[in-house]
Design an enzyme around this catalytic site. Structure first.
Site, PDB file in Angstrom:
ATOM      1  CE  LYS A  77      -3.968   2.073   2.449  1.00 27.88           C
ATOM      2  NZ  LYS A  77      -4.954   1.905   3.542  1.00 27.88           N
ATOM      3  CB  SER A  90      -8.326   3.834   2.516  1.00 26.20           C
ATOM      4  OG  SER A  90      -7.513   3.186   3.487  1.00 26.20           O
ATOM      5  CB  SER A 126      -8.847   0.920   5.334  1.00 31.30           C
ATOM      6  OG  SER A 126      -9.603   2.068   5.091  1.00 31.30           O
TER       7      SER A 126
HETATM    8  N1  GLN Z   1     -13.603   4.389   5.802  1.00 29.31           N
HETATM    9  C1  GLN Z   1     -13.064   4.849   7.028  1.00 29.31           C
HETATM   10  C2  GLN Z   1     -12.646   6.294   6.874  1.00 29.31           C
HETATM   11  O1  GLN Z   1     -12.915   6.838   5.879  1.00 29.31           O
HETATM   12  C3  GLN Z   1     -11.912   3.995   7.455  1.00 29.31           C
HETATM   13  C4  GLN Z   1     -10.694   4.228   6.656  1.00 29.31           C
HETATM   14  C5  GLN Z   1      -9.531   3.409   7.112  1.00 29.31           C
HETATM   15  O2  GLN Z   1      -9.688   2.381   7.769  1.00 29.31           O
HETATM   16  N2  GLN Z   1      -8.347   3.882   6.762  1.00 29.31           N
HETATM   17  O3  GLN Z   1     -12.050   6.863   7.727  1.00 29.31           O
END
Ligand code: GLN
Length: 484
Positions: free
Chosen positions: A76, A151, A175
């Site tokens: 990532k 994400s 995410s």
């Molecule tokens: N979807 C959640 C957010 O927008 C979690 C994102 C994540 O786990 N990085 O914050």
């Protein structure tokens, strides 16, 4: 070759069925062939990958290979990689060449694995659909009209489309698990503190945790063996021995106590996903587990609590992106204030700005007690719910997401409906617990994930529970037809 798991590929390398250079080239070719549509990589690193593959082949020939030597992986783009662009999906870091590597990357390097490239992601990991990336959205390989989740959407899509055998993700509110569910792969978010956060660009430091995204639970165990462990450079990383996570995969599930939180099966859950999860639970009963309804009464407070704490922490973490030392700088600033304002105004996207504003507000004098302090108190209640539940059950199960992958644009205009797509994953981060998502069905051509939540540092059990399910079902072997 590309339908094999890490453990099968490692066997192939040892048996000399193929070399790491051949394997790496095969994946690089697939990225070239398919990623134009899918957009799951921000940066592909063919020269580095082939050099690492050559070194791995020497290591294999010398007979001192690890379980990951010569295995190509996608990282990532939130993990700093020495000498390689590390953008975090943002224009702000589009020009940032990391001067050092994250601990996770160093560990993979010492294990002898190969980095294919850096995967696309929501900007600074803020999102659930991968639509907020500066580099454009990632497509879901199962259906190009569908989001891959976020994400870590690039990391999920590239594994689902067999452009990498496995990848890394980070999970602040879901995410790893949510995109794993939406792309039909396995994703593990370990206990907070199990894996070093050093060199992993911070979003919300008390919630962020790295983890593996793989085709099956066995591969997740292999990856976790390398990723986990104490690191003095991260003060929240726990000094606890790392067991061999592959050792207990074959344990029987006879007598396993599963809790089903009634709050995870109520209003808002798609009926196709509900049917898939019920079928999965039946498989566990056949494997000897017992099932019990439990309650996590503060579940409905998890999303609002998270959306105070995560923005508060990100507003502080992102203050370092100011156009001075690294990252984007606006052109011809007239003075220092103009430099700060325009660099940040031009460098950050809308969702990131929204979070910084909410977080700054929540932390400001006069509002701190009403929002931030209150959120921390509720966070404790959410942790207590789990603590109580784990007095009665060994693991908690439910859907990873309320629905299968949604279409592009469907939630983009409405942040709150987007935030609710993490309703089953966020509480796990607030409590710091481990959770895994495994493929458990396909609903109208789009995958559904089963989430298994464990007690602190119970990753070995989670992997055992997931692996046993994968011994009796085939959902994890399915994939998007075009890419098999
Ligand atoms: N979807 C959640 C957010 O927008 C979690 C994102 C994540 O786990 N990085 O914050």
């Amino acid at each position: 070759m590309h339908n094999k798991t890490i453990s099968e590929l490692a066997q192939g390398l040892r048996d000399k069925a193929f070399s790491s250079v051949e394997l790496t080239q095969h994946y690089l070719d697939r990225i070239q062939q398919f990623d134009g549509d899918l957009n799951s990589f921000i940066t592909v690193t063919p020269e580095l990958a082939l050099a690492q593959a050559r070194a791995a082949d020497e290591q294999l020939a010398a007979g001192n290979a690890t379980a990951l030597t010569g295995i190509p992986l996608a990282q990532k783009d939130i993990f700093c990689t020495d000498g390689v662009r590390t953008s975090c999906g943002s224009k702000m870091l589009d020009n940032f060449i990391a001067p050092y590597s994250a601990t996770v990357i160093e560990k993979f390097n010492s294990a002898g694995s190969v980095m294919l490239g850096k995967t696309n992601m929501d900007e600074f990991a803020m999102g659930s659909s991968n639509e907020t990336s500066f580099y454009g959205a990632v497509k879901n390989p199962w259906d190009l009209d569908a989001v891959p989740g976020g994400s870590s959407g690039g990391s999920a899509a590239c594994v689902a489309a067999r452009m990498a055998p496995a990848s890394t993700g980070t999970d602040t509110g879901g995410s790893i698990r949510q995109p794993a569910a939406l792309c039909g792969i396995t994703g593990l978010k370990p206990t907070y503190g199990r894996i070093s956060r050093y060199g992993m660009i911070a979003f919300a430091s008390s919630l962020d945790q790295a983890g593996p995204m793989t085709r099956d639970a066995k591969d997740a165990a292999i990856m976790l063996n390398t990723m986990a462990g104490f690191d003095a450079r991260d003060s929240t990383c726990l000094d606890k021995p790392v067991p061999d996570y592959t050792a207990n995969l074959d344990n029987s599930l006879q007598g396993l106590k599963i809790g089903l939180p009634k709050e995870y099966f109520g209003e808002g859950l798609d009926s196709g996903v509900a049917t898939a999860i019920e079928a999965a639970i039946k498989e566990y009963e056949k494997l000897g587990a017992t099932v019990k309804e439990i309650s996590l009464p503060n579940t409905s407070l998890a999303v609002p609590t998270y959306y105070v704490i995560a923005p508060a922490e990100c507003s502080s973490n992102l203050s370092r992106m100011d156009g001075v030392r690294f990252g984007y700088r606006c052109e011809n600033p007239v003075d220092l204030e103009d430099l700060y304002k325009r660099s940040r105004g031009e460098g950050f996207g809308d969702e990131v700005k929204r979070r910084i504003m909410v977080g700054t507000y929540a932390l400001s004098a006069g509002y701190y007690d009403a929002y931030y302090l209150k959120a921390q108190q509720i966070r404790q209640l959410i942790s207590d719910d789990f603590k109580k539940a784990f007095e009665e059950v060994d693991v908690i199960m439910g859907p990873t997401t309320p629905e299968p992958a949604f279409n592009f644009g469907e939630k983009g205009e409405d942040p709150v409906s987007m935030y609710l797509s993490d309703i089953y994953t966020i509480a796990v981060n607030l409590a710091g617990l481990p959770g895994i998502s495994v493929p458990a069905g396909v609903v109208n051509g789009r995958p559904a994930g089963l989430q298994i939540i464990g007690n602190y540092f119970d990753e070995a059990r989670l992997l055992n529970v997931a692996h046993q399910y994968q011994q009796v079902t085939e959902w994890h072997q399915q994939g998007p037809a075009r890419y098999l």
